[in-house]
Motif scaffolding. Structure first.
Motif, PDB file in Angstrom:
ATOM      1  N   LEU A 448      31.483  43.569  50.711  1.00  0.00           N
ATOM      2  CA  LEU A 448      32.535  43.561  51.714  1.00  0.00           C
ATOM      3  C   LEU A 448      33.928  43.491  51.097  1.00  0.00           C
ATOM      4  O   LEU A 448      34.919  43.767  51.775  1.00  0.00           O
ATOM      5  CB  LEU A 448      32.332  42.378  52.668  1.00  0.00           C
ATOM      6  CG  LEU A 448      31.050  42.428  53.515  1.00  0.00           C
ATOM      7  CD1 LEU A 448      30.906  41.149  54.311  1.00  0.00           C
ATOM      8  CD2 LEU A 448      31.055  43.629  54.429  1.00  0.00           C
ATOM      9  N   LEU A 449      34.010  43.102  49.828  1.00  0.00           N
ATOM     10  CA  LEU A 449      35.300  43.077  49.141  1.00  0.00           C
ATOM     11  C   LEU A 449      35.640  44.477  48.632  1.00  0.00           C
ATOM     12  O   LEU A 449      34.761  45.345  48.540  1.00  0.00           O
ATOM     13  CB  LEU A 449      35.245  42.092  47.969  1.00  0.00           C
ATOM     14  CG  LEU A 449      35.160  40.609  48.339  1.00  0.00           C
ATOM     15  CD1 LEU A 449      34.926  39.767  47.098  1.00  0.00           C
ATOM     16  CD2 LEU A 449      36.410  40.145  49.069  1.00  0.00           C
ATOM     17  N   PRO A 450      36.894  44.722  48.287  1.00  0.00           N
ATOM     18  CA  PRO A 450      37.258  46.056  47.776  1.00  0.00           C
ATOM     19  C   PRO A 450      36.465  46.397  46.520  1.00  0.00           C
ATOM     20  O   PRO A 450      36.406  45.615  45.570  1.00  0.00           O
ATOM     21  CB  PRO A 450      38.750  45.909  47.461  1.00  0.00           C
ATOM     22  CG  PRO A 450      39.218  44.765  48.299  1.00  0.00           C
ATOM     23  CD  PRO A 450      38.064  43.832  48.407  1.00  0.00           C
ATOM     24  N   GLN A 451      35.819  47.562  46.543  1.00  0.00           N
ATOM     25  CA  GLN A 451      35.068  48.005  45.376  1.00  0.00           C
ATOM     26  C   GLN A 451      36.001  48.558  44.300  1.00  0.00           C
ATOM     27  O   GLN A 451      35.722  48.451  43.107  1.00  0.00           O
ATOM     28  CB  GLN A 451      34.048  49.066  45.783  1.00  0.00           C
ATOM     29  CG  GLN A 451      33.080  48.595  46.859  1.00  0.00           C
ATOM     30  CD  GLN A 451      32.318  47.350  46.452  1.00  0.00           C
ATOM     31  OE1 GLN A 451      31.642  47.327  45.423  1.00  0.00           O
ATOM     32  NE2 GLN A 451      32.453  46.285  47.236  1.00  0.00           N
ATOM     33  N   ARG A 452      37.085  49.145  44.704  1.00  0.00           N
ATOM     34  CA  ARG A 452      38.144  49.584  43.788  1.00  0.00           C
ATOM     35  C   ARG A 452      39.452  49.598  44.574  1.00  0.00           C
ATOM     36  O   ARG A 452      39.469  49.806  45.791  1.00  0.00           O
ATOM     37  CB  ARG A 452      37.856  50.965  43.206  1.00  0.00           C
ATOM     38  CG  ARG A 452      37.776  52.069  44.227  1.00  0.00           C
ATOM     39  CD  ARG A 452      37.429  53.403  43.567  1.00  0.00           C
ATOM     40  NE  ARG A 452      37.394  54.484  44.546  1.00  0.00           N
ATOM     41  CZ  ARG A 452      38.448  55.185  44.906  1.00  0.00           C
ATOM     42  NH1 ARG A 452      39.636  54.912  44.370  1.00  0.00           N
ATOM     43  NH2 ARG A 452      38.347  56.161  45.798  1.00  0.00           N
ATOM     44  N   LEU A 453      40.517  49.364  43.884  1.00  0.00           N
ATOM     45  CA  LEU A 453      41.809  49.293  44.554  1.00  0.00           C
ATOM     46  C   LEU A 453      42.342  50.690  44.821  1.00  0.00           C
ATOM     47  O   LEU A 453      42.192  51.600  43.992  1.00  0.00           O
ATOM     48  CB  LEU A 453      42.801  48.519  43.691  1.00  0.00           C
ATOM     49  CG  LEU A 453      42.442  47.043  43.443  1.00  0.00           C
ATOM     50  CD1 LEU A 453      43.503  46.381  42.583  1.00  0.00           C
ATOM     51  CD2 LEU A 453      42.283  46.293  44.753  1.00  0.00           C
ATOM     52  N   PRO A 454      42.964  50.906  45.978  1.00  0.00           N
ATOM     53  CA  PRO A 454      43.473  52.239  46.317  1.00  0.00           C
ATOM     54  C   PRO A 454      44.668  52.613  45.448  1.00  0.00           C
ATOM     55  O   PRO A 454      45.403  51.750  44.947  1.00  0.00           O
ATOM     56  CB  PRO A 454      43.865  52.096  47.785  1.00  0.00           C
ATOM     57  CG  PRO A 454      44.176  50.644  47.955  1.00  0.00           C
ATOM     58  CD  PRO A 454      43.231  49.920  47.047  1.00  0.00           C
ATOM     59  N   ASP A 477      36.033  33.804  51.135  1.00  0.00           N
ATOM     60  CA  ASP A 477      37.330  34.224  50.618  1.00  0.00           C
ATOM     61  C   ASP A 477      37.365  35.753  50.454  1.00  0.00           C
ATOM     62  O   ASP A 477      36.362  36.360  50.085  1.00  0.00           O
ATOM     63  CB  ASP A 477      37.602  33.564  49.267  1.00  0.00           C
ATOM     64  CG  ASP A 477      37.802  32.059  49.407  1.00  0.00           C
ATOM     65  OD1 ASP A 477      37.373  31.504  50.432  1.00  0.00           O
ATOM     66  OD2 ASP A 477      38.378  31.449  48.500  1.00  0.00           O
ATOM     67  N   TRP A 478      38.504  36.340  50.713  1.00  0.00           N
ATOM     68  CA  TRP A 478      38.636  37.778  50.507  1.00  0.00           C
ATOM     69  C   TRP A 478      40.083  38.133  50.183  1.00  0.00           C
ATOM     70  O   TRP A 478      41.001  37.333  50.387  1.00  0.00           O
ATOM     71  CB  TRP A 478      38.135  38.541  51.723  1.00  0.00           C
ATOM     72  CG  TRP A 478      39.156  38.902  52.763  1.00  0.00           C
ATOM     73  CD1 TRP A 478      39.891  40.043  52.839  1.00  0.00           C
ATOM     74  CD2 TRP A 478      39.538  38.120  53.902  1.00  0.00           C
ATOM     75  NE1 TRP A 478      40.700  40.024  53.941  1.00  0.00           N
ATOM     76  CE2 TRP A 478      40.509  38.846  54.616  1.00  0.00           C
ATOM     77  CE3 TRP A 478      39.158  36.862  54.379  1.00  0.00           C
ATOM     78  CZ2 TRP A 478      41.104  38.368  55.769  1.00  0.00           C
ATOM     79  CZ3 TRP A 478      39.737  36.381  55.534  1.00  0.00           C
ATOM     80  CH2 TRP A 478      40.701  37.138  56.227  1.00  0.00           C
ATOM     81  N   PHE A 479      40.256  39.327  49.675  1.00  0.00           N
ATOM     82  CA  PHE A 479      41.582  39.872  49.398  1.00  0.00           C
ATOM     83  C   PHE A 479      41.527  41.364  49.691  1.00  0.00           C
ATOM     84  O   PHE A 479      40.452  41.958  49.799  1.00  0.00           O
ATOM     85  CB  PHE A 479      42.000  39.618  47.946  1.00  0.00           C
ATOM     86  CG  PHE A 479      41.136  40.326  46.949  1.00  0.00           C
ATOM     87  CD1 PHE A 479      41.459  41.599  46.496  1.00  0.00           C
ATOM     88  CD2 PHE A 479      39.973  39.729  46.466  1.00  0.00           C
ATOM     89  CE1 PHE A 479      40.644  42.260  45.592  1.00  0.00           C
ATOM     90  CE2 PHE A 479      39.157  40.382  45.570  1.00  0.00           C
ATOM     91  CZ  PHE A 479      39.497  41.651  45.134  1.00  0.00           C
ATOM     92  N   ASP A 480      42.706  41.977  49.817  1.00  0.00           N
ATOM     93  CA  ASP A 480      42.733  43.409  50.087  1.00  0.00           C
ATOM     94  C   ASP A 480      44.107  43.964  49.723  1.00  0.00           C
ATOM     95  O   ASP A 480      45.116  43.252  49.743  1.00  0.00           O
ATOM     96  CB  ASP A 480      42.436  43.692  51.558  1.00  0.00           C
ATOM     97  CG  ASP A 480      41.713  45.020  51.736  1.00  0.00           C
ATOM     98  OD1 ASP A 480      41.758  45.843  50.806  1.00  0.00           O
ATOM     99  OD2 ASP A 480      41.095  45.214  52.799  1.00  0.00           O
ATOM    100  N   VAL A 481      44.131  45.246  49.371  1.00  0.00           N
ATOM    101  CA  VAL A 481      45.350  46.012  49.122  1.00  0.00           C
ATOM    102  C   VAL A 481      45.260  47.245  50.017  1.00  0.00           C
ATOM    103  O   VAL A 481      44.349  48.063  49.857  1.00  0.00           O
ATOM    104  CB  VAL A 481      45.477  46.412  47.643  1.00  0.00           C
ATOM    105  CG1 VAL A 481      46.723  47.237  47.425  1.00  0.00           C
ATOM    106  CG2 VAL A 481      45.477  45.174  46.756  1.00  0.00           C
ATOM    107  N   ILE A 482      46.191  47.373  50.972  1.00  0.00           N
ATOM    108  CA  ILE A 482      46.106  48.413  51.996  1.00  0.00           C
ATOM    109  C   ILE A 482      47.351  49.292  51.930  1.00  0.00           C
ATOM    110  O   ILE A 482      48.460  48.809  52.200  1.00  0.00           O
ATOM    111  CB  ILE A 482      45.989  47.789  53.401  1.00  0.00           C
ATOM    112  CG1 ILE A 482      44.844  46.760  53.445  1.00  0.00           C
ATOM    113  CG2 ILE A 482      45.789  48.864  54.451  1.00  0.00           C
ATOM    114  CD1 ILE A 482      44.795  45.967  54.724  1.00  0.00           C
TER     115      ILE A 482
END
Length: 822
Positions: A448-454, A477-482
């Motif tokens: 569910l976490l980012p597999q690779r950053l965009p 806990d989670w993080f994301d770059v959108i």
């Protein structure tokens, strides 16, 4: 007339006649009268029954006699009062009879007293002294030895002679240290000397193998001084009682108690198996191996019927350094052949005990050369194989061996081994189930976490995610770059309350919701407001009857914290809002560290309170550090979050020339974790470090468009000229169409001021902004419609398009791929 002389009774009836037994009811009347009472007082039972017991007294009862009789019949008296009563014989003689009284309670709750007196044998006889002396000397379980004042042995009971391994003639005149060449003899003799000098008796316990014994025994020894009637000191005597069975029982209980404290300290299968091995050796065995069935390694609940018994060595231990008896190393796989004790134990599901000289064992050894060599080299002589079974499932087998202890395993040892194996099996099964469930939760969470950053140009990012320790379990806990429109980027860090699969699943739902809300370009505070409503609805769903599962962490509601930041590389400004989340840290170009003063806001799910955004300028090269509370959690009861934040600032602080280069953000993440985290974190940790970039102003073009349809042509010319300057001539045709449609829509349906902006980033971005808050929507035009095809055309020509709301107005944007043109 004296009672008849003492003689040996010829029958049970005559034996009963030697003891007088009289029962007296609570009202003082006689209710039972045996032949011994008749023989003692001469009255038959027919005369005595029903009479008051006071009539048996020698004289009319006076106050003293009544008090004595009351003491014998008082229900409140002690359980066994005794005393001498003056009784009257039938022929008139007075008899002073020692009487014992036993208070009894019947099933109906009534009480009576049983009075007992000896008919004969109350006077000492000449042969009593010989009887007493002979009985003491010939006591089979009591080892008595007598020493003179020089501590020289003068004689022992038969048990003492067997213990010393010498007869009295062979040991008389020797000291104990001469007879027994063991340290325990010196200790005992020191106590004997102290008792001889002081007269104070002493008690000691020892465990040793005496010369006359083939195995060690535990003895309880009492030492006392011998004195003559006139006070002369004659010597000392030692009285030893064999306490071997009691000693072994205490050792077993102590081993079980130790196992309860040591086995299962973690939820790790291998470590739990090793803890079992460490308890068993040397407490019960000289060597032990713990092997687990490989059928359970893939998560199966039970081994397939008829499958080969393939086992993996989980742990072993030995009294010898390096465990040289082991045929397998830890982690290696082997099969126990049919006929071996381990296979027999696994197949039958019960413990087995064997000697290595048995025919069954000899046949097994002949077929296994490696084990046969170990058995021969180390002198194995006794073995126990115990299955590890828990909750109806056999997990493996424990094999215990003795080769240094001379005594073989006994039945009590088998019971003890079964008890230890049962305790360990439950712990191993718990660890196995936890490992499988934790692996599932970690897999779910990582998926569910980012597999690779965009790919995006606004920031350079590095991150770390660490699952919680074994006891806490995987958290949320989670993080994301959108990537957002206008070359902007959203940075998100969140934390779901709780641990386990439920927290991971909730985290996935929230991350999806954040990406969806970010896609419609909501500002940070509005996005958190929508997310707060979602968490409240999730909590309401969890609280429905039947949805609670304490084992999965469900039933305590749903809560979360979140920090949402949007960075614009064109303006170099960052907008942030947080919902109960720790504040972000910013490292400036000069190396100074600040914790941004972003209003905390309530955690998600509480509802009713607004989230306040903050906007700040971040110069190019600034570091924005986002994290979850597991990073700065308290390390000890005396620690708090402020101490964790201080450690974080210290890890980030440094001169400008010491700050990480763009290629060293991963090293910075490792430095933060090493300096801030404790050695064993108790909560998940998500860390996101972003270095800001700025888009060159030469790659951004902005025009103000007049609200006149005639201005569209001039706008197209300006766009084409700028694309030529950027080397994007091949994109001019498509861009002209998009600009025409968006500007025309803004003139017709929007409100001034109208602005057009081109951004040359990884894509070519067209943005048209006007003061109207009415959002356009795409529709399919009918055959005779004059309009309605503009946005459909834009959607077909661009990679993606959308609308971004503002406080006053909106922006319609579209992105084109420009890789081929460049």
């Amino acid at each position: 007339m004296e009672p008849p002389p003492d003689r040996r009774p010829d029958s049970a009836g005559e034996a009963e006649a030697l003891t007088a037994r009289v029962t007296v009811a609570a009202n003082g009347t006689v209710t039972a009268w045996n032949t011994g009472a008749e023989r003692l007082l001469g009255h038959p039972a027919a005369w005595a029954l029903g009479r008051p017991a006071a009539e048996l007294l020698a004289e009319p009862p006076g106050p003293a006699d009544l008090a004595r009789l009351a003491a014998l019949t008082d229900p409140a008296a002690v359980s066994r009062p005794h005393g001498t009563l003056a009784l009257r014989h039938r022929d008139g003689r007075r008899l002073d009879v020692p009487v014992l009284a036993h208070r009894r309670t019947a099933a109906d709750g009534t009480h009576d007293w049983l009075l007992i007196g000896a008919v004969t044998g109350r006077r000492p006889r000449p042969e009593d002294e010989e009887l007493l002396r002979t009985g003491l000397l010939q006591a089979p379980a009591c080892a008595v030895s007598v020493y003179d004042t020089d501590l020289r042995l003068r004689g022992s009971t038969p048990a003492g002679q067997r213990l010393l391994g010498l007869s009295d003639d062979e040991s008389r005149g020797l000291r104990l240290t001469d007879v027994v060449g063991l340290p325990v003899a010196e200790e005992t003799e020191a106590h004997m000397r102290r008792t001889l000098e002081t007269g104070l008796p002493c008690h000691l316990e020892n465990h040793a193998r005496a010369p006359g014994e083939t195995r060690g025994r535990a003895w309880s020894v009492d030492v006392h001084r011998l004195e003559s009637p006139d006070g002369r000191i004659l010597g000392v005597a030692t009285t030893g009682h064999d306490m071997t069975e009691e000693h072994r029982a205490r050792e077993r209980l102590q081993l079980i108690a130790e196992a309860g404290g040591r086995i299962g300290s973690t939820l790790d299968v291998t470590r739990t198996a090793q803890e079992l091995a460490d308890v068993v050796v040397p407490g019960l065995a000289d060597f032990v191996s713990v092997d687990l069935l490989t059928a359970f390694e893939d998560g199966a609940e039970e081994a397939a019927a008829g499958a080969p018994l393939t086992l993996r060595r989980a742990a072993h231990q030995s009294v010898l350094p390096g465990v040289p008896e082991a045929v397998l190393a830890r982690g290696e796989v082997d099969m126990y052949p049919e006929g071996s004790p381990a296979a027999e134990s696994l197949r039958s599901g019960r413990a087995v005990r064997h000697r290595f000289d048995e025919t069954l064992i000899a046949g097994w050894i002949a077929g296994d050369r490696a084990r046969a060599a170990r058995i021969r080299d180390f002198g194995f002589h006794s073995l126990i194989a115990v299955p590890l079974s828990a909750r109806g499932t056999t997990l493996g087998v424990v094999v215990l061996v003795r080769h240094r202890r001379p005594d073989p395993f006994e039945d009590d040892d088998v019971v003890l081994a079964e008890e230890l194996a049962a305790r360990a099996a439950v712990c191993i099964d718990n660890a196995r189930r936890y490992t499988r469930e934790r692996g599932t939760a970690v897999t779910l969470q990582r998926s569910l976490l980012p597999q690779r950053l965009p790919e995006q140009s606004a920031v350079q990012v590095a991150y770390r995610y660490l699952p919680a320790g074994a006891r806490a379990g995987v958290g949320g806990d989670w993080f994301d770059v959108i990537p957002l429109s206008g070359a902007r980027v959203a940075l998100v860090v969140g934390d779901v309350v709780g641990h386990g699969l439920h927290a991971s699943a909730t985290m996935g739902r929230l991350r999806t919701a954040v990406r969806t809300l970010a896609d419609i370009d909501l500002p940070p505070d509005e996005l958190l407001t929508h997310l707060d409503d979602l968490v409240a609805r999730l909590a309401a769903d969890v609280d429905l009857p039947g949805d609670t599962d304490p084992a999965d962490g469900v039933g305590d509601g749903v809560g979360a914290t979140c920090l949402y930041a949007v960075y614009d590389p064109v303006s170099r400004r960052c907008a942030l809002a947080r919902a109960g989340h720790p504040p972000p840290a910013v490292v400036r170009a000069d190396g100074t560290v600040d914790l941004l003063d972003v209003p905390a806001g309530p955690p998600l799910g509480l509802g009713g309170l607004p989230f306040e955004p903050v906007e700040t300028e971040l110069p190019e090269g600034s570091l924005l550090v986002l994290y979850t509370d597991g990073l700065v959690a308290a390390r000890s009861p005396d620690d708090d979050v402020d101490d964790g934040l201080a450690r974080l600032r210290a890890a980030l602080t440094g001169p400008a020339d010491a700050q990480p280069t763009p290629c060293d953000l991963d090293a910075l993440c490792d430095r933060i974790l090493n300096r801030v985290l404790p050695s064993r974190p108790m909560d998940d940790v998500a860390l996101l470090v972003a270095r800001t970039r700025a888009l060159d102003s030469a790659r951004v073009a902005t025009w103000t468009v007049s609200p006149d349809p005639a201005a569209v042509a001039d706008t197209r010319k300006n766009v084409v000229a700028r694309l030529e300057a950027w080397g994007l001539t091949e994109a001019s045709f498509v861009t002209e169409l998009i600009v025409s449609e968006l500007v025309t829509n803004a003139i017709r349906h929007g409100e001034p001021p109208i602005r057009l902006r081109l951004i040359h980033d990884r894509t070519l971005i067209v943005e048209v902004t006007d003061a109207s808050s009415t959002a356009p929507h795409m529709r399919r035009a009918r055959g005779y419609d004059e309009g309605g095809r503009g946005l459909l055309l834009v959607a077909q020509l661009s990679r993606r398009w959308g609308t971004r709301p503002h406080a006053k107005g909106k922006t319609i944007w579209a992105e084109q791929e420009i890789g081929a043109a460049e």
